[in-house]
Write a protein that holds these residues in place. Structure first.
Motif, mmCIF file in Angstrom:
data_model
loop_
_atom_site.group_PDB
_atom_site.id
_atom_site.type_symbol
_atom_site.label_atom_id
_atom_site.label_comp_id
_atom_site.label_asym_id
_atom_site.label_seq_id
_atom_site.Cartn_x
_atom_site.Cartn_y
_atom_site.Cartn_z
ATOM 1 N N GLY A 113 30.367 -2.544 125.734
ATOM 2 C CA GLY A 113 30.831 -3.210 124.527
ATOM 3 C C GLY A 113 31.038 -2.227 123.398
ATOM 4 O O GLY A 113 31.113 -1.008 123.599
ATOM 5 N N CYS A 114 31.115 -2.766 122.188
ATOM 6 C CA CYS A 114 31.334 -1.946 121.009
ATOM 7 C C CYS A 114 30.661 -2.602 119.810
ATOM 8 O O CYS A 114 30.225 -3.757 119.881
ATOM 9 N N PHE A 115 30.616 -1.875 118.705
ATOM 10 C CA PHE A 115 30.035 -2.385 117.473
ATOM 11 C C PHE A 115 31.141 -2.836 116.520
ATOM 12 O O PHE A 115 32.303 -2.470 116.663
ATOM 13 N N ARG A 116 30.756 -3.619 115.528
ATOM 14 C CA ARG A 116 31.690 -4.063 114.497
ATOM 15 C C ARG A 116 32.065 -2.884 113.604
ATOM 16 O O ARG A 116 31.230 -2.063 113.261
ATOM 17 N N PHE A 117 33.339 -2.808 113.237
ATOM 18 C CA PHE A 117 33.874 -1.727 112.407
ATOM 19 C C PHE A 117 33.631 -2.043 110.929
ATOM 20 O O PHE A 117 33.993 -3.116 110.444
ATOM 21 N N GLU A 118 33.011 -1.085 110.213
ATOM 22 C CA GLU A 118 32.793 -1.248 108.774
ATOM 23 C C GLU A 118 32.896 0.120 108.106
ATOM 24 O O GLU A 118 32.414 1.116 108.641
ATOM 25 N N ARG A 128 37.651 -4.332 102.975
ATOM 26 C CA ARG A 128 37.369 -5.591 103.662
ATOM 27 C C ARG A 128 38.596 -6.091 104.423
ATOM 28 O O ARG A 128 38.479 -6.623 105.529
ATOM 29 N N LEU A 129 39.774 -5.910 103.828
ATOM 30 C CA LEU A 129 41.000 -6.343 104.497
ATOM 31 C C LEU A 129 41.230 -5.562 105.783
ATOM 32 O O LEU A 129 41.555 -6.149 106.829
ATOM 33 N N LEU A 130 41.052 -4.242 105.724
ATOM 34 C CA LEU A 130 41.243 -3.427 106.920
ATOM 35 C C LEU A 130 40.177 -3.728 107.973
ATOM 36 O O LEU A 130 40.473 -3.773 109.172
ATOM 37 N N GLU A 131 38.943 -3.955 107.539
ATOM 38 C CA GLU A 131 37.876 -4.330 108.482
ATOM 39 C C GLU A 131 38.198 -5.660 109.156
ATOM 40 O O GLU A 131 38.000 -5.816 110.371
ATOM 41 N N VAL A 134 40.870 -5.149 111.807
ATOM 42 C CA VAL A 134 40.317 -4.558 113.027
ATOM 43 C C VAL A 134 39.604 -5.627 113.848
ATOM 44 O O VAL A 134 39.782 -5.735 115.068
ATOM 45 N N ALA A 135 38.779 -6.443 113.174
ATOM 46 C CA ALA A 135 38.050 -7.512 113.870
ATOM 47 C C ALA A 135 39.009 -8.486 114.538
ATOM 48 O O ALA A 135 38.786 -8.923 115.680
ATOM 49 N N LEU A 136 40.100 -8.829 113.844
ATOM 50 C CA LEU A 136 41.087 -9.747 114.410
ATOM 51 C C LEU A 136 41.776 -9.121 115.620
ATOM 52 O O LEU A 136 41.983 -9.793 116.643
ATOM 53 N N ARG A 137 42.111 -7.845 115.513
ATOM 54 C CA ARG A 137 42.761 -7.158 116.631
ATOM 55 C C ARG A 137 41.867 -7.168 117.863
ATOM 56 O O ARG A 137 42.335 -7.409 118.978
ATOM 57 N N ILE A 138 40.572 -6.898 117.682
ATOM 58 C CA ILE A 138 39.643 -6.897 118.809
ATOM 59 C C ILE A 138 39.499 -8.304 119.380
ATOM 60 O O ILE A 138 39.464 -8.500 120.600
ATOM 61 N N LEU A 139 39.429 -9.308 118.486
ATOM 62 C CA LEU A 139 39.296 -10.693 118.931
ATOM 63 C C LEU A 139 40.486 -11.117 119.781
ATOM 64 O O LEU A 139 40.345 -11.879 120.751
ATOM 65 N N LEU A 140 41.670 -10.604 119.449
ATOM 66 C CA LEU A 140 42.892 -10.962 120.168
ATOM 67 C C LEU A 140 43.128 -10.089 121.404
ATOM 68 O O LEU A 140 44.198 -10.150 122.010
ATOM 69 N N HIS A 240 37.914 11.923 115.630
ATOM 70 C CA HIS A 240 37.676 10.886 114.627
ATOM 71 C C HIS A 240 38.633 9.705 114.712
ATOM 72 O O HIS A 240 39.276 9.474 115.709
ATOM 73 N N ASP A 241 38.713 8.982 113.620
ATOM 74 C CA ASP A 241 39.170 7.609 113.572
ATOM 75 C C ASP A 241 40.669 7.385 113.748
ATOM 76 O O ASP A 241 41.468 8.179 113.335
ATOM 77 N N ARG A 242 40.994 6.217 114.333
ATOM 78 C CA ARG A 242 42.377 5.809 114.492
ATOM 79 C C ARG A 242 42.565 4.352 114.186
ATOM 80 O O ARG A 242 43.475 3.723 114.702
ATOM 81 N N GLU A 243 41.697 3.747 113.408
ATOM 82 C CA GLU A 243 41.838 2.305 113.119
ATOM 83 C C GLU A 243 43.014 2.061 112.180
ATOM 84 O O GLU A 243 43.439 2.948 111.475
#
Length: 243
Positions: A113-118, A128-131, A134-140, A240-243
């Motif tokens: 699994g993975c952790f929530r992005f913050e 908050r919008l970008l977080e 990311v959460a929506l993308r993972i959910l979908l 590093h990051d690519r969100e």
């Protein structure tokens, strides 16, 4: 069938390319946790006596390996002796109860699994919008990238073929294979991600650039070609990051 693990039977694997200060801070955080991993393995993409010294001081295993990030992650995973692997970037702030959260997920049947992005730092509307995006993308069904600190059972890692030896988007194939098995868990607790590249490049510019790279990857552009564009301004972006 549920799979339980022994307490702390977990290896943290950290790929680095420089980032001495961030690594020192991360290892200090881990030392202050109420529970500890069985192993912490740091795999450096270039010779770095300072990183080696930091690892010695913190009792971590240091591996010097001149190779792309996917190859370094794979080598670290195959060198680990623990039954669970937790892949972590050097500049994140992982949750203090992350080990317990992973062990609980594995014990209840998750294979990974993975952790929530913050984001780290002060809370703002655009963070908050970008977080949320990311959460929506993972959910979908989108793929969580390495900055969300992916974890999995070591036997499942090997069955799924491990990380491909490529410099960018190395987690995509592995996570897709893991998800197809049906036991991938997105945890509620957050790993806090460094903002320095967004602050350097501009929040929206960095975000759109990352999405463009992800689209190109989905369309079949080679990881090597994309890595040239992604790492153009900062070679240390390789870890590093690519969100």
């Amino acid at each position: 069938m549920e799979h339980a693990i022994l307490k702390h039977d977990l290896a943290i694997i950290v790929p680095v390319l420089g980032d001495e200060e961030a690594l020192a801070e991360l290892l200090l955080q881990i030392d202050q946790w109420p529970s500890k991993p069985a192993e912490t393995i740091v795999v450096s993409g270039k010779p770095n006596p300072l990183v080696a010294e930091i690892c010695r001081d913190r009792g971590c295993r240091f591996i010097d390996m001149h190779a792309n990030r996917g190859a370094r992650l794979d080598h670290g995973a195959r060198q680990a002796r623990s039954s669970v692997l937790w892949f972590m970037h050097a500049d994140v702030c992982p949750p203090r109860d992350g080990l317990t959260a992973i062990e609980s997920a594995i014990a209840s049947g998750a294979e990974g699994g993975c952790f929530r992005f913050e984001f780290q730092g002060s809370r703002t509307w655009f963070k908050r919008l970008l977080e949320w995006s990311v959460a929506l993308r993972i959910l979908l069904g989108g793929v969580p990238y390495g900055d969300q600190s992916i974890f999995m059972r070591r036997d499942v890692y090997l069955e799924c073929g491990g990380f491909p030896h490529q410099p960018l988007f190395e987690e995509v194939r592995l996570v897709k294979r893991l998800r197809r098995r049906g036991h991938f868990r997105s945890l509620a607790c957050a790993v806090r991600v460094s903002t320095r590249r967004w602050e350097r490049d501009g929040w929206w510019s960095r975000t759109w650039r990352n999405r463009w790279l992800a689209l190109c990857n989905m369309l079949g552009v080679s990881a090597e070609r994309l890595a040239g564009a992604y790492h153009g301004r900062d070679a240390d972006d390789a870890d590093h990051d690519r969100e």
